[in-house]
Design a protein around this motif. Structure first.
Motif, PDB file in Angstrom:
ATOM      1  N   ALA A 160     -42.682 -33.672 -13.649  1.00 48.18           N
ATOM      2  CA  ALA A 160     -41.619 -34.646 -12.952  1.00 48.18           C
ATOM      3  C   ALA A 160     -40.537 -34.287 -13.179  1.00 48.18           C
ATOM      4  CB  ALA A 160     -41.244 -35.931 -13.655  1.00 48.18           C
ATOM      5  N   LEU A 161     -40.149 -33.259 -14.826  1.00 43.68           N
ATOM      6  CA  LEU A 161     -38.970 -32.253 -14.506  1.00 43.68           C
ATOM      7  C   LEU A 161     -37.972 -31.438 -13.760  1.00 43.68           C
ATOM      8  CD1 LEU A 161     -36.128 -31.927 -16.003  1.00 43.68           C
ATOM      9  CD2 LEU A 161     -38.080 -30.785 -18.085  1.00 43.68           C
ATOM     10  N   ARG A 162     -39.709 -30.445 -13.467  1.00 44.90           N
ATOM     11  CA  ARG A 162     -39.708 -30.464 -12.457  1.00 44.90           C
ATOM     12  C   ARG A 162     -38.805 -30.085 -10.766  1.00 44.90           C
ATOM     13  NH1 ARG A 162     -45.177 -26.707 -14.430  1.00 44.90           N
ATOM     14  NH2 ARG A 162     -43.900 -24.826 -16.063  1.00 44.90           N
ATOM     15  N   MET A 163     -39.867 -30.634 -10.475  1.00 45.09           N
ATOM     16  CA  MET A 163     -38.939 -31.707  -8.691  1.00 45.09           C
ATOM     17  C   MET A 163     -38.025 -32.135  -9.426  1.00 45.09           C
ATOM     18  SD  MET A 163     -42.178 -31.288  -7.567  1.00 45.09           S
ATOM     19  CE  MET A 163     -42.233 -29.569  -8.996  1.00 45.09           C
ATOM     20  N   GLU A 164     -37.496 -32.967 -10.473  1.00 44.92           N
ATOM     21  CA  GLU A 164     -36.741 -33.387 -10.515  1.00 44.92           C
ATOM     22  C   GLU A 164     -35.464 -32.440 -10.436  1.00 44.92           C
ATOM     23  OE1 GLU A 164     -33.184 -36.507 -12.013  1.00 44.92           O
ATOM     24  OE2 GLU A 164     -34.759 -36.262 -10.649  1.00 44.92           O
ATOM     25  N   THR A 165     -35.551 -31.051 -10.783  1.00 44.57           N
ATOM     26  CA  THR A 165     -34.450 -29.970 -11.145  1.00 44.57           C
ATOM     27  C   THR A 165     -34.321 -29.163  -9.403  1.00 44.57           C
ATOM     28  OG1 THR A 165     -35.807 -28.648 -11.628  1.00 44.57           O
ATOM     29  CG2 THR A 165     -34.555 -29.359 -13.316  1.00 44.57           C
ATOM     30  N   LEU A 166     -35.799 -29.447  -8.919  1.00 44.40           N
ATOM     31  CA  LEU A 166     -35.638 -28.768  -7.705  1.00 44.40           C
ATOM     32  C   LEU A 166     -35.203 -29.798  -6.460  1.00 44.40           C
ATOM     33  CD1 LEU A 166     -39.066 -27.869  -7.094  1.00 44.40           C
ATOM     34  CD2 LEU A 166     -37.521 -26.204  -7.474  1.00 44.40           C
ATOM     35  N   VAL A 167     -34.612 -31.250  -6.656  1.00 38.44           N
ATOM     36  CA  VAL A 167     -34.514 -32.457  -6.079  1.00 38.44           C
ATOM     37  C   VAL A 167     -33.174 -31.858  -6.078  1.00 38.44           C
ATOM     38  CG1 VAL A 167     -33.755 -34.562  -5.447  1.00 38.44           C
ATOM     39  CG2 VAL A 167     -36.171 -34.188  -5.754  1.00 38.44           C
ATOM     40  N   VAL A 168     -32.293 -31.538  -7.714  1.00 36.11           N
ATOM     41  CA  VAL A 168     -31.235 -31.692  -8.043  1.00 36.11           C
ATOM     42  C   VAL A 168     -30.589 -29.846  -6.884  1.00 36.11           C
ATOM     43  CG1 VAL A 168     -29.564 -31.042  -9.368  1.00 36.11           C
ATOM     44  CG2 VAL A 168     -31.109 -32.792 -10.003  1.00 36.11           C
ATOM     45  N   VAL A 169     -31.137 -28.937  -7.045  1.00 33.77           N
ATOM     46  CA  VAL A 169     -31.211 -27.682  -6.708  1.00 33.77           C
ATOM     47  C   VAL A 169     -30.609 -28.698  -4.861  1.00 33.77           C
ATOM     48  CG1 VAL A 169     -31.465 -25.749  -5.851  1.00 33.77           C
ATOM     49  CG2 VAL A 169     -31.869 -26.256  -8.442  1.00 33.77           C
ATOM     50  N   GLU A 170     -31.217 -28.627  -4.081  1.00 39.61           N
ATOM     51  CA  GLU A 170     -30.843 -28.919  -3.280  1.00 39.61           C
ATOM     52  C   GLU A 170     -30.202 -29.875  -2.781  1.00 39.61           C
ATOM     53  OE1 GLU A 170     -34.155 -31.129   0.317  1.00 39.61           O
ATOM     54  OE2 GLU A 170     -35.264 -30.201  -0.575  1.00 39.61           O
ATOM     55  N   ARG A 171     -29.706 -30.770  -3.682  1.00 40.58           N
ATOM     56  CA  ARG A 171     -28.647 -31.574  -3.339  1.00 40.58           C
ATOM     57  C   ARG A 171     -27.516 -31.586  -3.037  1.00 40.58           C
ATOM     58  NH1 ARG A 171     -26.115 -34.401  -7.142  1.00 40.58           N
ATOM     59  NH2 ARG A 171     -27.325 -34.537  -8.473  1.00 40.58           N
ATOM     60  N   LEU A 172     -27.282 -30.748  -4.326  1.00 43.96           N
ATOM     61  CA  LEU A 172     -25.986 -29.403  -4.034  1.00 43.96           C
ATOM     62  C   LEU A 172     -25.596 -28.083  -3.856  1.00 43.96           C
ATOM     63  CD1 LEU A 172     -25.582 -29.878  -8.376  1.00 43.96           C
ATOM     64  CD2 LEU A 172     -24.726 -30.713  -6.662  1.00 43.96           C
ATOM     65  N   LEU A 173     -26.723 -27.813  -3.328  1.00 47.36           N
ATOM     66  CA  LEU A 173     -27.053 -26.862  -2.987  1.00 47.36           C
ATOM     67  C   LEU A 173     -26.698 -26.544  -1.421  1.00 47.36           C
ATOM     68  CD1 LEU A 173     -27.197 -24.212  -5.680  1.00 47.36           C
ATOM     69  CD2 LEU A 173     -25.023 -25.447  -4.980  1.00 47.36           C
ATOM     70  N   GLY A 174     -28.272 -27.264  -0.964  1.00 46.17           N
ATOM     71  CA  GLY A 174     -28.747 -27.554   0.439  1.00 46.17           C
ATOM     72  C   GLY A 174     -29.542 -26.635   0.156  1.00 46.17           C
ATOM     73  N   THR A 175     -30.744 -26.468   1.122  1.00 48.95           N
ATOM     74  CA  THR A 175     -31.908 -26.261   2.026  1.00 48.95           C
ATOM     75  C   THR A 175     -32.046 -24.567   1.702  1.00 48.95           C
ATOM     76  OG1 THR A 175     -31.993 -26.933   4.137  1.00 48.95           O
ATOM     77  CG2 THR A 175     -33.347 -28.275   2.554  1.00 48.95           C
ATOM     78  N   LYS A 176     -31.313 -23.647   2.284  1.00 48.40           N
ATOM     79  CA  LYS A 176     -30.913 -23.055   2.705  1.00 48.40           C
ATOM     80  C   LYS A 176     -30.535 -22.017   1.149  1.00 48.40           C
ATOM     81  CE  LYS A 176     -30.521 -23.266   7.526  1.00 48.40           C
ATOM     82  NZ  LYS A 176     -32.122 -23.418   7.652  1.00 48.40           N
ATOM     83  N   SER A 177     -30.469 -22.888   0.523  1.00 52.12           N
ATOM     84  CA  SER A 177     -29.954 -21.659  -0.999  1.00 52.12           C
ATOM     85  C   SER A 177     -30.619 -20.831  -1.280  1.00 52.12           C
ATOM     86  CB  SER A 177     -29.423 -22.721  -2.005  1.00 52.12           C
ATOM     87  OG  SER A 177     -28.918 -22.570  -3.302  1.00 52.12           O
ATOM     88  N   ALA A 178     -29.867 -19.534  -2.009  1.00 53.32           N
ATOM     89  CA  ALA A 178     -31.397 -19.049  -2.319  1.00 53.32           C
ATOM     90  C   ALA A 178     -31.473 -19.225  -4.268  1.00 53.32           C
ATOM     91  CB  ALA A 178     -30.307 -17.154  -2.637  1.00 53.32           C
ATOM     92  N   VAL A 179     -30.470 -20.405  -4.028  1.00 55.45           N
ATOM     93  CA  VAL A 179     -31.139 -20.725  -5.322  1.00 55.45           C
ATOM     94  C   VAL A 179     -32.298 -21.044  -5.823  1.00 55.45           C
ATOM     95  CG1 VAL A 179     -29.997 -21.951  -7.687  1.00 55.45           C
ATOM     96  CG2 VAL A 179     -28.463 -20.359  -6.566  1.00 55.45           C
TER      97      VAL A 179
END
Length: 200
Positions: A160-179
């Motif tokens: 769940a923590l791993r999935m949480e961080t992926l959702v955070v990245v997508e929210r903050l940086l977008g789906t096309k982010s290298a991060v």
């Protein structure tokens, strides 16, 4: 250059002291100076540098968080005159992401928890809410935590923590982010090592 002169200063430090903004910019753009140096960041801030976003919408604070430069993030978020509460929250969330992709779950949770607490700290103002993204199958349909209680319930649930961080990245940086791509790759690698092929 990061070579010290007779006064134990780098070219960038000297340029900061002399307020030579063109030289500072040139040194940073050409990679001749290492921006992961708290002394340099302090000089820049003391000289009036702001947390201004670049053409990609990333501020120095965001870049420091993405690159996992925690000492610089901590310094910048302490500068309330240049960083808003929302910017501080996002930086802490991105530090959490950086730590999770390095498989440092306790530290990742720590930063995510600090960020969540900041959303509710100012009792005189409404909480700072997140934009809720639609669940994504690739993230096991995980919906990002919206409250301290929800985040605490993640507890030590590594998936769940791993999935949480992926959702955070997508929210903050977008789906096309290298991060995001980097995070997906690293987390996928962890699942591969853990023989959780269904999660890769």
């Amino acid at each position: 250059m990061n070579i010290l002169d007779l006064a134990d200063k780098t070219c960038l430090m000297s340029a900061c002291n002399k307020q030579q903004k063109n030289v500072i910019q040139l040194l940073l753009e050409t990679g001749s100076a290492n921006p992961n140096n708290l002394d340099i960041i302090q000089l820049l801030v003391n000289d009036g540098a702001q947390n201004t976003k670049d053409i990609d919408g990333r501020s120095p604070l965001m870049k420091a968080a993405i690159d996992d430069w925690s000492s610089i993030v901590e310094y910048l978020i302490s500068q309330t005159n240049i960083c808003s509460t929302s910017e501080c929250i996002e930086a802490l969330e991105l530090l959490g992401v950086a730590r999770c992709t390095r498989d440092l779950q306790t530290e990742a949770f720590h930063y995510l928890f600090r960020a969540m607490k900041m959303r509710f700290e100012d009792q005189s103002a409404p909480p700072i809410h997140k934009m809720v993204l639609a669940p994504v199958e690739a993230y096991a349909n995980h919906v990002e935590c919206q409250t301290i209680d929800e985040l605490e319930r993640l507890g030590h649930n590594l998936d769940a923590l791993r999935m949480e961080t992926l959702v955070v990245v997508e929210r903050l940086l977008g789906t096309k982010s290298a991060v995001l791509y980097d995070g997906l790759h690293k987390i996928g690698h962890f699942y591969l090592i853990e023989v959780k092929y269904d999660r890769c």
